[in-house]
Write a protein that holds these residues in place. Structure first.
Motif, PDB file in Angstrom:
ATOM      1  N   PHE A   9       5.370 -12.667  99.200  1.00 52.28           N
ATOM      2  CA  PHE A   9       6.053 -13.242  98.038  1.00 52.28           C
ATOM      3  C   PHE A   9       6.508 -12.130  97.095  1.00 52.28           C
ATOM      4  O   PHE A   9       7.650 -12.115  96.638  1.00 52.28           O
ATOM      5  N   GLU A  10       5.621 -11.220  96.800  1.00 51.39           N
ATOM      6  CA  GLU A  10       5.925 -10.170  95.838  1.00 51.39           C
ATOM      7  C   GLU A  10       7.118  -9.334  96.284  1.00 51.39           C
ATOM      8  O   GLU A  10       7.944  -8.919  95.463  1.00 51.39           O
ATOM      9  N   LYS A  11       7.245  -9.104  97.579  1.00 52.17           N
ATOM     10  CA  LYS A  11       8.320  -8.265  98.114  1.00 52.17           C
ATOM     11  C   LYS A  11       9.533  -9.079  98.567  1.00 52.17           C
ATOM     12  O   LYS A  11      10.444  -8.533  99.186  1.00 52.17           O
ATOM     13  N   ALA A  12       9.549 -10.370  98.237  1.00 46.77           N
ATOM     14  CA  ALA A  12      10.688 -11.238  98.555  1.00 46.77           C
ATOM     15  C   ALA A  12      10.993 -11.237 100.048  1.00 46.77           C
ATOM     16  O   ALA A  12      12.130 -11.031 100.477  1.00 46.77           O
ATOM     17  N   LEU A  13       9.975 -11.517 100.859  1.00 41.17           N
ATOM     18  CA  LEU A  13      10.118 -11.481 102.315  1.00 41.17           C
ATOM     19  C   LEU A  13      10.061 -12.872 102.929  1.00 41.17           C
ATOM     20  O   LEU A  13       9.502 -13.066 104.004  1.00 41.17           O
ATOM     21  N   THR A  14      10.651 -13.862 102.276  1.00 39.83           N
ATOM     22  CA  THR A  14      10.636 -15.217 102.830  1.00 39.83           C
ATOM     23  C   THR A  14      11.921 -15.491 103.607  1.00 39.83           C
ATOM     24  O   THR A  14      12.865 -14.705 103.585  1.00 39.83           O
ATOM     25  N   HIS A  15      11.965 -16.656 104.240  1.00 39.88           N
ATOM     26  CA  HIS A  15      13.137 -17.062 105.028  1.00 39.88           C
ATOM     27  C   HIS A  15      14.254 -17.613 104.149  1.00 39.88           C
ATOM     28  O   HIS A  15      15.337 -17.931 104.647  1.00 39.88           O
ATOM     29  N   ASP A  16      14.013 -17.726 102.841  1.00 40.11           N
ATOM     30  CA  ASP A  16      14.928 -18.391 101.907  1.00 40.11           C
ATOM     31  C   ASP A  16      15.643 -17.349 101.060  1.00 40.11           C
ATOM     32  O   ASP A  16      15.030 -16.690 100.214  1.00 40.11           O
ATOM     33  N   ASP A  17      16.939 -17.191 101.264  1.00 37.34           N
ATOM     34  CA  ASP A  17      17.663 -16.131 100.555  1.00 37.34           C
ATOM     35  C   ASP A  17      17.738 -16.378  99.048  1.00 37.34           C
ATOM     36  O   ASP A  17      17.716 -15.434  98.246  1.00 37.34           O
ATOM     37  N   LEU A  18      17.783 -17.650  98.639  1.00 34.01           N
ATOM     38  CA  LEU A  18      17.827 -17.948  97.210  1.00 34.01           C
ATOM     39  C   LEU A  18      16.497 -17.591  96.558  1.00 34.01           C
ATOM     40  O   LEU A  18      16.472 -16.987  95.473  1.00 34.01           O
ATOM     41  N   TRP A  19      15.393 -17.970  97.196  1.00 38.31           N
ATOM     42  CA  TRP A  19      14.084 -17.630  96.650  1.00 38.31           C
ATOM     43  C   TRP A  19      13.944 -16.108  96.563  1.00 38.31           C
ATOM     44  O   TRP A  19      13.477 -15.576  95.550  1.00 38.31           O
ATOM     45  N   ASN A  20      14.337 -15.423  97.626  1.00 37.53           N
ATOM     46  CA  ASN A  20      14.235 -13.963  97.624  1.00 37.53           C
ATOM     47  C   ASN A  20      15.046 -13.352  96.484  1.00 37.53           C
ATOM     48  O   ASN A  20      14.598 -12.422  95.811  1.00 37.53           O
ATOM     49  N   ALA A  21      16.253 -13.882  96.270  1.00 42.04           N
ATOM     50  CA  ALA A  21      17.112 -13.352  95.208  1.00 42.04           C
ATOM     51  C   ALA A  21      16.477 -13.565  93.834  1.00 42.04           C
ATOM     52  O   ALA A  21      16.526 -12.679  92.969  1.00 42.04           O
ATOM     53  N   ALA A  22      15.875 -14.742  93.644  1.00 43.29           N
ATOM     54  CA  ALA A  22      15.217 -15.019  92.364  1.00 43.29           C
ATOM     55  C   ALA A  22      14.045 -14.064  92.141  1.00 43.29           C
ATOM     56  O   ALA A  22      13.845 -13.545  91.032  1.00 43.29           O
TER      57      ALA A  22
END
Length: 495
Positions: A353-366
């Protein structure tokens, strides 16, 4: 002797935190223990302390106990706070008011205040108001010790337009129940401030604070010292008011209709300065009402900054479990517990989560926006926190990690707004039960498609390099791919 902060002060703005309420005669000063409201002007706690000092014929002194850790705050927020206090120190010196910084471990803040009251022979101590548990523990210690010295401790709510204990005597269900109470009292409390008078007595102002040394005192075992300090928000009231002027000139006219679109950037962005009390919201409300235009924008701004923000204080003031699932409404606790073991399609570690490594590009961008800029767009924080609930192994873990990330990276973390903002998303604070579904139970659901209907997701995602790339690596699709697939499916259906 007097039993109120001073004769001309609105007594409803303060509470007495000691048994004794009589200000001592023959003392050497009045001490303002500055905490949440880190500014000189537009500060009712400062005015109360100065008023007592004037009536007693003694100078005002200001103390700031600089705590070496605070919840999950990182060096980012501490640096912002210290640089804002540097401006406070300059402003106080221009008024011949001594300003003292005492570095103290988080468990020793109360002791530092009592020591200062003894050392400077205070007639009374005045402090401001922050409804968090850790601050209440300091206040209880100080109040108990000062009672033994026969020195009163007055607390003034200088953060809210309507003092939290006046606005309501209980935890409110939501904005719909607090709003009418605030509206009845609004005109009484939304008043211009008096100016803070100079100390007329001879005062030893001492040397300027070595702020680099103060920041060097942070407890590196409890404070993440590796978080970068971006220049997106310049600390201090001067910078805050310049940013607010820009908001009034360029953004307010679009605020009512477009504040929930992350691509249009019409939010005020004042939260970091308000969080550290470098500017009070009452000043912003007064100034925005004077404009005489953009009435819809003004109304929306007041709603967010007064009703919604003061609702957060209400929740934390009347609910000591504001950061725990046990602080949620009964329906939410029951529903989350029922679905706590539901299968999750995705789960991530705190580091992912901290490094924005999810499958969701919007979540990662946020998340990247939060890490890089120190603040996330308000609408996206709701989506961001709800996805953490969806992608962790339990609601308790989701709440803990959401608060951790917010407090570590957001300039306005570790405050009532942050706790309630994440709490609304994860445990239904100030919300109602919705249609029951897996994982969320009756907690309000948000999804990617809902965001897509509100704004151009790809327009936002592409501003944050790595967001889309990380989503692809995690097996997800980008907004562009989803849009192309949607267009293809639409064409096939129309054939």
């Amino acid at each position: 002797m007097t039993t109120a902060p001073f004769s001309e002060f609105d007594s409803s703005r303060y509470r007495l935190l000691t048994e004794t309420g009589d200000v001592k005669d023959g003392a050497a000063c009045v001490l303002y223990w500055m905490g949440r409201d880190q500014r000189v002007e537009d500060n009712y706690a400062m005015l109360a302390a100065r008023g007592i000092a004037k009536e007693q014929g003694v100078p005002l002194r200001v103390l700031f106990p600089f705590y070496t850790s605070f919840n999950d705050m990182s060096v980012r927020q501490f640096t912002f706070m210290a640089k804002g206090l540097e401006e406070v120190e300059r402003d106080l010196r221009s008024l011949n008011i001594p300003f003292e910084v005492k570095v103290a471990a988080v468990g020793e803040v109360g002791e530092a205040v009592v020591d200062a009251a003894k050392e400077h022979k205070a007639a009374a101590v005045v402090t401001d108001h922050m409804p968090l548990r850790i601050v209440r523990e300091w206040e209880e210690k100080v109040g108990g010790e000062l009672d033994g010295l026969d020195v009163p401790l007055f607390q003034v709510d200088a953060a809210n337009v309507v003092p939290v204990w006046v606005a309501s005597d209980k935890k409110e269900v939501g904005a719909r129940t607090l709003r009418p109470k605030i509206n009845k009292l609004y005109s009484r409390y939304l008043k211009e401030f008096d100016a803070v008078e100079k100390n007329t007595e001879k005062c030893d102002l001492g040397p300027l604070t070595n702020w680099e040394e103060v920041l060097g005192s942070l407890d590196a075992k409890k404070v993440d010292m590796d978080v970068n300090v971006p220049n997106t928000f310049v600390p201090g009231k001067t910078a805050a008011m310049a940013a607010f002027q820009d908001f009034c000139d360029e953004k307010l006219k679009k605020y009512a209709d477009n504040r929930n679109d992350p691509n249009l950037d019409v939010q005020s962005g004042m939260a970091p300065w308000v969080r550290f009390g470098q500017v009070g919201f009452q000043r912003l409300a007064l100034d925005v009402k004077k404009l005489g235009k953009y009435s819809d924008g003004v109304a929306a701004f007041i709603e967010e900054g007064v009703v919604r923000r003061e609702l957060s204080d209400n929740f934390c003031f009347y609910n000591s479990n504001y950061d725990s699932l046990t602080g949620a409404a009964g329906w939410a606790q029951e529903s989350l517990q029922l679905h706590s073991t539901d299968a999750r399609e995705y789960t991530y570690t705190k580091e992912q989560f901290e490094k924005a490594l999810t499958h969701d590009d919007l979540w990662n961008a946020a998340q990247i926006q939060l890490v890089n800029e120190g603040k996330m767009h308000g609408f996206l924080r709701m989506y961001w926190a709800k996805k953490i609930l969806e992608w962790t192994t339990s609601p308790a873990q989701a709440l803990e990690w959401g608060l951790y990330l917010n407090d570590k990276f957001s300039f306005d973390g570790s405050c009532p707004n942050g706790y309630v903002g994440v709490g609304w998303s994860v445990m239904g604070v100030h919300d109602m039960g919705w249609k029951e579904r897996d994982v969320f139970g009756k907690i309000r659901f948000m999804n990617y498609n809902g965001c897509k209907r509100k704004f151009d997701i790809w327009d936002f995602v592409r501003k944050y390099p790595g967001a889309a790339e990380n989503a692809l690596k995690a097996g997800g699709e980008t907004a562009v791919q989803k849009k192309a697939k949607g267009s293809k499916n639409k064409k096939q259906k129309t054939r």
